[in-house]
Design an enzyme around this catalytic site. Structure first.
Site, PDB file in Angstrom:
ATOM      1  CG  HIS B 124       4.566 -82.541 -52.770  1.00  0.00           C
ATOM      2  ND1 HIS B 124       5.392 -83.356 -52.389  1.00  0.00           N
ATOM      3  CD2 HIS B 124       5.129 -81.234 -52.093  1.00  0.00           C
ATOM      4  CE1 HIS B 124       6.776 -83.081 -52.177  1.00  0.00           C
ATOM      5  NE2 HIS B 124       6.462 -81.621 -51.985  1.00  0.00           N
ATOM      6  CG  ASP B 201      -0.117 -84.490 -48.931  1.00  0.00           C
ATOM      7  OD1 ASP B 201       0.133 -84.052 -47.676  1.00  0.00           O
ATOM      8  OD2 ASP B 201       0.628 -84.283 -49.720  1.00  0.00           O
ATOM      9  CD  GLN B 204       2.186 -76.871 -47.563  1.00  0.00           C
ATOM     10  OE1 GLN B 204       1.873 -75.878 -46.945  1.00  0.00           O
ATOM     11  NE2 GLN B 204       3.173 -77.453 -47.999  1.00  0.00           N
ATOM     12  CE  LYS B 227       5.588 -79.400 -45.651  1.00  0.00           C
ATOM     13  NZ  LYS B 227       6.651 -78.614 -46.291  1.00  0.00           N
ATOM     14  CB  CYS B 364       7.784 -81.366 -54.724  1.00  0.00           C
ATOM     15  SG  CYS B 364       9.553 -81.271 -53.896  1.00  0.00           S
TER      16      CYS B 364
END
Lengths: 148, 407
Positions: B124, B201, B204, B227, B364
């Site tokens: 991302h 990261d 998600q 999220k 993104c």
């Protein structure tokens, strides 16, 4: 509701865009970019004695932006720069301004009425106006425009 | 059994009762943001009604109550990811701020000219741009691990590219476009073998799969509350204590200092060093409620979403002209697709008219779009409240797209 937005006229101009071609020696041209979706357009115009003698575009985008560019080229050819500017303002108002829903009743511009349904989808107003903003920038002498 | 338990869970999300343009809402934009259960909404509301004051500084009862709830939320997060201690969990605005914190603080302190930052082709922008800036500032260089055609990370290429020059590996746990779940343990082992640190990261991931930061050996892990059924505006950075201790503060202000004179300031201990100013107290507490909601359901949710992902692939594959981008084994419930030459924004608008919420755009991830050879994709993404009926509605709405465009 969907049939209002994706009318046959819009789908037709998406499938077979008019005036999607390069003009070799334009008097005005500009790049347009919608960073939201990555759509890119380049608009060409030939203006002589204050008249938009020719206008065209190249680029790829969604059905709304492609059809809008195509119908714009048809609507503005032969108009004065002032008329073109006024039509742009009315087109923009039709999509965004509640008070301006009378749209385009007159002959020669009535096809632009097809975009009235975009009002129901505010996220798509930038798609429908990208070509117009780009031509506006070209006529104003600004080489690049972004919908941001 | 499990699925029945989740059935009642669906009832706990009031927004799912909304109608959109006269149709039942089918919410399939969960990778952008999940919806919130009653318990999260109520916790935030109750906090403001009964417990709000500023944290960490009041001598009065309400301040103590707010502080207790805020720190309890931190411990819930610590437990959820199995961090060694709660001080290793720093609250941030979200995953983006957490990455920026590490890039700016760790990166500017420890990176030198000639060092390499390894990223992947599926990152991302939030895990690209902060590193680009710190690379410019330090003279470090960015290298990129490619993906394979099915959307998996090319682990052979990663192994070839990894050497002592690589000081940081930034990798997403789950791709927000492809749904690929990256092999984090394998990556940390490979990276640590050459002395590189690893930032994962997790934006998600945490709402959909169980993460143990110690077992996976990650150095930094970033989190996004919204999220994972929590509120927006809050997230967290996990960092190993020895790394966080060695890093300078990222932002400066009140609440993060030990002593200030006009000549010299000494900084507070972890995690306060990285939390200047009044934090987002209410949403941190809301995130705590989201974790208490999610954690006991997580394995069931993972199971349901895995099955639903397969079902979605099945149903979407039946649609002529539709291409799914990302078919890695064991992928998460993020299904990106394109349809002949219909622009994804047109797909999104027509689906919206059928009550189906998906995302359309570059997500993104412009470098990944370039790799896939598309300007944009449409993306359906799943959460624990989605059902087969939702996917059936999606499939018939996609057939409507074909009708409208005369395909």
């Amino acid at each position: 509701m969907m049939s209002e937005l994706y009318q046959d006229l819009i789908l037709d101009h998406n499938r077979a865009p008019r005036n999607r071609r390069v003009i070799e020696h334009p008097s005005h041209e500009a790049d347009g970019h919608n960073p939201l979706c990555g759509d890119q357009i380049h608009v060409y115009a030939v203006v002589r004695d204050g008249i938009v003698e020719d206008v065209s575009f190249v680029g790829q985008g969604c059905a709304i932006s492609t059809a809008s560019a195509s119908l714009m080229t048809e609507a503005l050819r032969g108009r004065t720069v002032e008329e073109a500017e006024a039509i742009f303002q009315r087109f923009h108002a039709m999509l965004t301004d509640d008070a301006a829903i009378e749209g385009f009743p007159e002959d020669g511009l009535d096809k632009l009425q097809a975009f009235a349904g975009v009002r129901e989808y505010p996220m798509r107003v930038k798609c429908a106006t990208l070509a117009w903003h780009t031509l506006h920038a070209a006529l104003a002498g600004d080489g690049r425009v972004s919908t941001e | 059994m499990a699925l029945a338990a989740l059935e009642s869970t669906r009832e706990q999300f009031p927004i799912l009762k909304e109608t959109i343009r006269g149709k039942r809402l089918v919410y399939l934009d969960n990778a952008a943001s999940t919806q919130k259960p009653d318990v999260v909404i109520d916790t935030i509301s109750d906090y403001y009604r009964h417990s709000h004051a500023n944290v960490h500084r009041g001598v009065h009862a309400l301040s103590q109550r707010a502080t207790d709830q805020f720190e309890h939320a931190r411990r819930l997060l610590q437990g959820f990811i199995n961090a060694r201690e709660d001080a290793e969990v720093v609250f941030t605005k979200g995953s983006t701020e957490a990455i920026n914190l590490v890039a700016a603080s760790w990166g500017r302190t420890f990176l030198q000219p000639g060092d390499r930052i390894m990223l992947t082709e599926m990152e991302h922008h939030a895990n690209i741009v902060p590193w680009q800036v710190v690379a410019q500032q330090t003279g470090a260089e960015i290298i990129v691990v490619p993906i394979l055609d099915d959307g998996s990370l090319d682990m052979e290429a990663m192994a070839k590219l990894l050497d002592e020059r690589v000081k940081m590996v930034g990798v997403t746990h789950v791709s927000n476009v492809l749904g690929t779940v990256n092999p984090i343990l394998e990556i940390t082992q490979m990276a640590h073998a050459v002395g590189a640190k690893v930032l994962v990261d997790g934006a998600q991931a945490l709402g959909h799969l169980r993460m143990d930061v110690q077992a996976a050996g990650v150095d930094f892990y970033t989190m996004a509350s919204h999220k994972m059924y929590g509120p927006t505006g809050i997230g967290a950075l996990y960092g190993r204590r020895e790394l966080l201790d060695a890093m300078p503060p990222y932002q400066l202000g009140g609440g993060m200092i030990r002593s200030v004179t006009f000549e010299k300031t000494t900084y507070a201990a972890l995690p306060d060093k990285f939390e200047p100013g009044t934090p987002n107290i209410a949403d941190a507490i809301g995130l705590g409620a989201a974790i208490e909601f999610l954690s006991p359901r997580l394995e069931d949710a993972h199971h349901l979403e895995s099955e639903l992902t397969l079902y979605t692939h099945e149903r979407l594959s039946e649609i002529p002209g539709l291409k799914i981008h990302g078919t890695a084994p064991g992928k998460a419930g993020t299904i990106s697709f394109t349809m002949a030459d219909v622009h994804p924004h047109d797909i999104g608008t027509i689906l919206d008219s059928e009550g189906v919420a998906v995302r359309a755009g570059h997500h993104c991830c412009q470098p990944l779009m370039a790799r896939l050879g598309v300007a944009a994709t449409a993306r359906a993404s799943l959460a624990l409240y989605n059902t087969r009926e939702d996917i059936d509605v999606l499939a018939s709405a996609l057939r409507r797209v074909r009708e409208v465009f005369g395909l």
